[in-house]
Design an enzyme around this catalytic site. Structure first.
Site, PDB file in Angstrom:
ATOM      1  N   CYS A  43      43.233  34.860  56.302  1.00 42.86           N
ATOM      2  CA  CYS A  43      43.045  36.245  55.882  1.00 42.86           C
ATOM      3  C   CYS A  43      43.865  37.212  56.713  1.00 42.86           C
ATOM      4  O   CYS A  43      44.597  38.039  56.182  1.00 42.86           O
ATOM      5  CB  CYS A  43      41.564  36.623  55.954  1.00 42.86           C
ATOM      6  SG  CYS A  43      41.251  38.309  55.380  1.00 42.86           S
ATOM      7  N   CYS A  48      45.010  37.974  53.153  1.00 41.01           N
ATOM      8  CA  CYS A  48      44.505  39.274  52.713  1.00 41.01           C
ATOM      9  C   CYS A  48      45.200  40.466  53.361  1.00 41.01           C
ATOM     10  O   CYS A  48      45.626  41.396  52.669  1.00 41.01           O
ATOM     11  CB  CYS A  48      43.003  39.391  53.002  1.00 41.01           C
ATOM     12  SG  CYS A  48      42.043  37.898  52.712  1.00 41.01           S
ATOM     13  N   LYS A  51      49.129  40.706  52.827  1.00 43.25           N
ATOM     14  CA  LYS A  51      49.303  40.913  51.381  1.00 43.25           C
ATOM     15  C   LYS A  51      48.948  42.335  50.996  1.00 43.25           C
ATOM     16  O   LYS A  51      49.692  42.985  50.248  1.00 43.25           O
ATOM     17  CB  LYS A  51      48.418  39.939  50.611  1.00 43.25           C
ATOM     18  CG  LYS A  51      48.422  40.162  49.095  1.00 43.25           C
ATOM     19  CD  LYS A  51      47.262  39.442  48.437  1.00 43.25           C
ATOM     20  CE  LYS A  51      45.933  40.109  48.784  1.00 43.25           C
ATOM     21  NZ  LYS A  51      44.781  39.364  48.216  1.00 43.25           N
ATOM     22  N   TYR A  99      40.758  39.732  67.532  1.00 39.20           N
ATOM     23  CA  TYR A  99      39.942  38.522  67.348  1.00 39.20           C
ATOM     24  C   TYR A  99      39.768  37.790  68.677  1.00 39.20           C
ATOM     25  O   TYR A  99      38.674  37.319  69.005  1.00 39.20           O
ATOM     26  CB  TYR A  99      40.597  37.607  66.305  1.00 39.20           C
ATOM     27  CG  TYR A  99      40.119  37.858  64.897  1.00 39.20           C
ATOM     28  CD1 TYR A  99      39.424  36.890  64.189  1.00 39.20           C
ATOM     29  CD2 TYR A  99      40.346  39.085  64.277  1.00 39.20           C
ATOM     30  CE1 TYR A  99      38.977  37.117  62.900  1.00 39.20           C
ATOM     31  CE2 TYR A  99      39.914  39.331  62.988  1.00 39.20           C
ATOM     32  CZ  TYR A  99      39.231  38.338  62.300  1.00 39.20           C
ATOM     33  OH  TYR A  99      38.780  38.569  61.033  1.00 39.20           O
ATOM     34  N   TYR A 178      45.172  34.597  40.887  1.00 42.59           N
ATOM     35  CA  TYR A 178      45.264  35.936  41.462  1.00 42.59           C
ATOM     36  C   TYR A 178      46.392  36.054  42.482  1.00 42.59           C
ATOM     37  O   TYR A 178      47.035  37.108  42.587  1.00 42.59           O
ATOM     38  CB  TYR A 178      43.925  36.379  42.055  1.00 42.59           C
ATOM     39  CG  TYR A 178      43.489  35.656  43.303  1.00 42.59           C
ATOM     40  CD1 TYR A 178      43.819  36.139  44.556  1.00 42.59           C
ATOM     41  CD2 TYR A 178      42.725  34.488  43.235  1.00 42.59           C
ATOM     42  CE1 TYR A 178      43.415  35.491  45.713  1.00 42.59           C
ATOM     43  CE2 TYR A 178      42.314  33.829  44.380  1.00 42.59           C
ATOM     44  CZ  TYR A 178      42.665  34.326  45.618  1.00 42.59           C
ATOM     45  OH  TYR A 178      42.269  33.671  46.752  1.00 42.59           O
ATOM     46  N   GLU A 182      49.205  38.811  41.997  1.00 38.71           N
ATOM     47  CA  GLU A 182      49.323  39.848  43.023  1.00 38.71           C
ATOM     48  C   GLU A 182      50.764  39.946  43.536  1.00 38.71           C
ATOM     49  O   GLU A 182      51.324  41.039  43.647  1.00 38.71           O
ATOM     50  CB  GLU A 182      48.373  39.548  44.177  1.00 38.71           C
ATOM     51  CG  GLU A 182      46.919  39.803  43.836  1.00 38.71           C
ATOM     52  CD  GLU A 182      45.951  39.363  44.911  1.00 38.71           C
ATOM     53  OE1 GLU A 182      44.802  39.840  44.922  1.00 38.71           O
ATOM     54  OE2 GLU A 182      46.333  38.519  45.760  1.00 38.71           O
ATOM     55  N   ARG A 199      51.446  28.105  32.885  1.00 34.76           N
ATOM     56  CA  ARG A 199      51.341  27.077  31.848  1.00 34.76           C
ATOM     57  C   ARG A 199      50.235  27.350  30.840  1.00 34.76           C
ATOM     58  O   ARG A 199      50.252  26.836  29.727  1.00 34.76           O
ATOM     59  CB  ARG A 199      51.107  25.713  32.495  1.00 34.76           C
ATOM     60  CG  ARG A 199      49.783  25.608  33.251  1.00 34.76           C
ATOM     61  CD  ARG A 199      49.648  24.301  33.964  1.00 34.76           C
ATOM     62  NE  ARG A 199      48.367  24.205  34.675  1.00 34.76           N
ATOM     63  CZ  ARG A 199      48.000  23.167  35.416  1.00 34.76           C
ATOM     64  NH1 ARG A 199      48.807  22.137  35.535  1.00 34.76           N
ATOM     65  NH2 ARG A 199      46.827  23.165  36.017  1.00 34.76           N
ATOM     66  N   GLY A 262      47.851  26.756  43.408  1.00 30.38           N
ATOM     67  CA  GLY A 262      46.602  26.197  43.917  1.00 30.38           C
ATOM     68  C   GLY A 262      46.604  26.040  45.424  1.00 30.38           C
ATOM     69  O   GLY A 262      47.648  26.073  46.084  1.00 30.38           O
ATOM     70  N   THR A 311      37.133  35.551  51.866  1.00 35.28           N
ATOM     71  CA  THR A 311      36.854  35.782  53.281  1.00 35.28           C
ATOM     72  C   THR A 311      35.437  36.279  53.548  1.00 35.28           C
ATOM     73  O   THR A 311      34.749  35.747  54.427  1.00 35.28           O
ATOM     74  CB  THR A 311      37.887  36.772  53.858  1.00 35.28           C
ATOM     75  OG1 THR A 311      39.179  36.179  53.776  1.00 35.28           O
ATOM     76  CG2 THR A 311      37.575  37.117  55.300  1.00 35.28           C
ATOM     77  N   HIS A 435      32.609  64.178  38.142  1.00 36.15           N
ATOM     78  CA  HIS A 435      33.703  64.578  37.258  1.00 36.15           C
ATOM     79  C   HIS A 435      34.689  65.482  37.988  1.00 36.15           C
ATOM     80  O   HIS A 435      34.278  66.314  38.798  1.00 36.15           O
ATOM     81  CB  HIS A 435      33.116  65.335  36.056  1.00 36.15           C
ATOM     82  CG  HIS A 435      34.136  65.774  35.064  1.00 36.15           C
ATOM     83  ND1 HIS A 435      34.737  64.900  34.194  1.00 36.15           N
ATOM     84  CD2 HIS A 435      34.684  66.990  34.838  1.00 36.15           C
ATOM     85  CE1 HIS A 435      35.598  65.572  33.442  1.00 36.15           C
ATOM     86  NE2 HIS A 435      35.586  66.851  33.817  1.00 36.15           N
ATOM     87  N   GLU A 440      33.519  57.744  36.517  1.00 37.04           N
ATOM     88  CA  GLU A 440      32.396  58.360  35.804  1.00 37.04           C
ATOM     89  C   GLU A 440      32.133  57.668  34.469  1.00 37.04           C
ATOM     90  O   GLU A 440      31.024  57.747  33.933  1.00 37.04           O
ATOM     91  CB  GLU A 440      32.657  59.851  35.586  1.00 37.04           C
ATOM     92  CG  GLU A 440      33.772  60.172  34.606  1.00 37.04           C
ATOM     93  CD  GLU A 440      33.967  61.677  34.422  1.00 37.04           C
ATOM     94  OE1 GLU A 440      33.046  62.325  33.889  1.00 37.04           O
ATOM     95  OE2 GLU A 440      35.036  62.176  34.830  1.00 37.04           O
TER      96      GLU A 440
END
Length: 452
Positions: A43, A48, A51, A99, A178, A182, A199, A262, A311, A435, A440
């Site tokens: 991630c 993530c 990206k 981290y 995705y 993306e 495909r 994949g 994640t 609005h 909405e």
């Protein structure tokens, strides 16, 4: 038997780091963690975060035309990939250090090494050390896989795209999930001529049919050359780039080919079989509803289990693991009604059942609207958005919510709260609209578009 650690975590991604830190800080466990690459995992380092930074960068392309439509006098700018890439790299370094500091502050001992299982309580490090632990947590994540066709090594994967020396003028992206969609939007927005092969009959399989159809239409409207029912038949290196022949007979030369076909769990040579840990057909670690493997002392969370590859899900599985093992509070990770966003252009946000899934279960009503949003319509762009609610006829509960729009990810996070709480269509209706906004529409759709 005295162990070196109460818990040893293999993998320094989001799930593993959270489990290690909470077990140490909140449960007082002595914890060790090994990561063979960089802290932060897929991630933060190659997924993530970089990206999304590329998504942000790519969306500025339309800003110049839009700004002029709103009265600003300015000239189009040029995108400088090396400048962005350097800044992105610095940001990832900063996040990795965060981290590391989180683990250090929690008194988790870290090892920059590859760890493999020796037995139910023992791991061996690539440095030669052998470590014992009362509990072992596998959190090694997954990786993109090539499709296994001749010369597929000429292509790259999502791991490689952040490190390109220069932006390609043309790129073929193979896949319809995705990640493929993306990056098709990202590279198109950065100025690359993008062709996408998938495909299947329609991209984003498994998502709501109407929503994914809208995404496909908008991708093509924005310049992506999307070819469904198409795959790579042959490819080879030639002067000028990579020659590709498709299953439909098309022949083209591209600067780059990216495979997004994949992902596979990172269990190769991990020592699972020797330690008695069962693996599934795709190499995933088999776990029960508490993330426990067949070996009572060994657990697994995140993408390596191939349950829900997100994640925040890995983090919640890590928290549930700590509750179960170290706090005496058996907790199953909740995999129901998970909101998610696909950062295509436009974005898609989704939570709950698709229309197709819901109508196979019970009678439903579908509330749906599509329109041109004010901001881009004013600028003369043909963008459209989709807002959709899938409602049970019997209980009136909103079974699913699907949004295709810029900022759909932000909207679906909040809609997800209501859907998770079991809100009814009438409760949506009773909520006052904000609005003028796109969102909405979620509370102003009074008449069902159709029933099923």
């Amino acid at each position: 038997m005295a162990f070196d650690y109460d818990l040893f975590v293999i993998g320094g991604g989001s799930g593993g780091v959270r489990a290690a830190r909470v077990a140490a800080q909140e449960a007082g466990a002595k914890v060790g963690l090994a990561e063979e690459d960089r802290m932060g995992g897929t991630c933060v380092i190659r997924g993530c975060v970089p990206k999304k930074l590329m998504v942000f960068a790519s969306t500025y392309r339309n800003m110049f035309d839009d700004a002029r439509a709103y009265g600003w006098e300015l000239e189009d700018g040029d995108f400088h990939w090396p400048k962005f890439q350097k800044h992105m790299s610095s940001e990832l370094d900063r996040l990795e250090q965060i981290y590391r500091n989180l683990l250090k502050d929690a008194n988790v001992e870290t090892y920059d090494a590859r760890a493999t299982l020796e037995d139910a309580h023992t791991v061996k490090l690539s440095t030669g050390e052998t470590i014992t632990a009362k509990h072992i947590l596998i959190a090694t994540g997954g990786r993109p896989q090539l499709p296994g066709i001749p010369n597929d090594d000429l292509g790259i994967t999502s791991n490689d795209i952040f490190h390109l020396k220069e932006l390609p003028n043309s790129m073929l992206i193979v896949g319809g999930g995705y990640i493929a969609c993306e990056f098709a939007g990202i590279m198109n927005g950065l100025g690359t001529e993008v062709t996408q092969y998938y495909r299947g009959a329609q991209i984003l399989r498994g998502f709501d049919d109407e929503a994914r159809g809208m995404v496909a239409d908008q991708m093509k409207e924005r310049g992506v050359k999307l070819h469904t029912g198409t795959n790579v038949l042959e490819m080879e290196k030639r002067d000028g780039g990579i020659w590709v022949k498709s299953t439909t007979g098309q022949e083209n030369i591209f600067d780059q080919v990216m495979f997004a076909t994949g992902r596979t769990p990172n269990t190769d040579a991990l020592g699972c079989e020797g330690a008695g840990v069962e693996l599934g057909r795709r190499g995933e670690v088999i776990v029960d509803e508490y993330s426990q493997t067949k070996v009572p002392s060994i657990y697994a969370i995140g993408d390596v289990t191939n349950r829900v590859q997100l994640t925040p899900v890995a983090i919640r599985e890590g928290m549930a693991f700590v509750e179960t093992v170290f706090k005496g509070n058996p907790t199953k990770p909740d995999h129901e009604l998970i909101p998610s966003a696909i950062f295509t252009q436009p974005e898609m946000g989704t939570v709950g059942l698709t229309e197709e899934e819901a109508r196979d279960r019970e009678p439903i009503e579908v509330y749906c609207t599509s329109f041109r949003p004010m901001q881009t319509a004013f600028a003369g762009r043909p963008d459209r958005v989709l807002m959709k609610l899938v409602v049970s006829q019997e209980t009136r509960v909103v079974l699913g919510c699907h949004i295709v729009s810029d900022h759909a990810g932000e909207m679906i996070q909040l809609a997800g709260v209501a859907v998770k709480m079991g809100a009814t269509k009438e409760q949506f209706d009773q909520t006052c609209a904000v609005h003028p906004t796109i969102s909405e529409e979620l509370v102003t759709m009074k008449t069902p578009m159709r029933t099923a």
